[in-house]
Design a protein around this motif. Structure first.
Motif, short mmCIF file in Angstrom:
data_model
loop_
_atom_site.label_atom_id
_atom_site.label_comp_id
_atom_site.label_asym_id
_atom_site.label_seq_id
_atom_site.Cartn_x
_atom_site.Cartn_y
_atom_site.Cartn_z
N LYS A 36 -4.35 -20.05 8.99
CA LYS A 36 -4.33 -18.48 7.63
C LYS A 36 -4.15 -17.30 8.73
N LEU A 37 -4.14 -17.26 10.28
CA LEU A 37 -3.85 -16.60 10.86
C LEU A 37 -2.61 -15.67 10.92
N GLN A 38 -2.09 -16.69 9.96
CA GLN A 38 -0.39 -16.04 10.17
C GLN A 38 0.02 -15.04 8.92
N VAL A 39 -1.29 -16.37 7.76
CA VAL A 39 -0.93 -15.29 6.54
C VAL A 39 -1.68 -13.69 6.62
N LYS A 40 -2.58 -13.82 7.68
CA LYS A 40 -2.94 -12.71 7.94
C LYS A 40 -1.69 -11.47 8.14
N ALA A 41 -1.53 -11.82 9.91
CA ALA A 41 -1.01 -11.32 10.37
C ALA A 41 0.65 -11.22 9.68
N ASP A 42 1.45 -11.49 8.91
CA ASP A 42 2.82 -11.85 8.15
C ASP A 42 1.82 -10.45 7.28
N ALA A 95 -0.17 -7.79 7.67
CA ALA A 95 0.13 -7.22 8.14
C ALA A 95 1.63 -6.64 8.58
N GLU A 96 2.33 -7.21 9.00
CA GLU A 96 3.23 -7.54 9.69
C GLU A 96 3.22 -7.37 11.18
N ARG A 97 2.36 -8.52 10.94
CA ARG A 97 2.25 -8.52 12.55
C ARG A 97 2.17 -9.85 13.44
N HIS A 98 2.59 -10.79 13.82
CA HIS A 98 2.06 -11.45 15.01
C HIS A 98 1.00 -12.19 15.54
N PRO A 99 0.08 -12.56 15.21
CA PRO A 99 -1.01 -12.88 16.48
C PRO A 99 -0.67 -13.01 18.01
N GLY A 100 -1.25 -12.72 19.05
CA GLY A 100 -1.04 -13.28 20.24
C GLY A 100 0.02 -12.17 20.56
N CYS A 101 1.19 -11.64 20.20
CA CYS A 101 2.53 -11.47 20.71
C CYS A 101 1.96 -10.01 19.89
N LEU A 102 3.48 -8.67 20.74
CA LEU A 102 3.67 -7.36 20.08
C LEU A 102 4.80 -7.53 19.82
#
Length: 63
Positions: free
Chosen positions: A30-36, A38-45
């Motif tokens: 679910k976090l990866q879906v939300k990050a995608d 938002a076009e961002r990856h969780p836990g990194c820059l």
């Protein structure tokens, strides 16, 4: 570990239970879906652009 979480054995037992029953995998997905979205990856820059994925410290640098 903060006292408010109780004994470390209790936290570890819960962690293992969630690991075994797939809770952590579902949370990550679910976090990866939300990050995608938002076009961002969780836990990194990382940030996506049309050319691919570039890191924040590489953005704007020449070849």
């Amino acid at each position: 570990m903060p006292e408010r979480y109780g004994p470390w054995e209790t936290a570890y037992t819960l962690f293992r239970r969630w690991q075994i029953d797939g809770t952590w995998a579902r949370v990550l997905k679910k976090l990866q879906v939300k990050a995608d979205a938002a076009e961002r990856h969780p836990g990194c820059l990382y940030k996506r652009d049309k050319r691919g994925v570039t890191t924040a410290h590489q953005a704007g640098q020449g070849p």
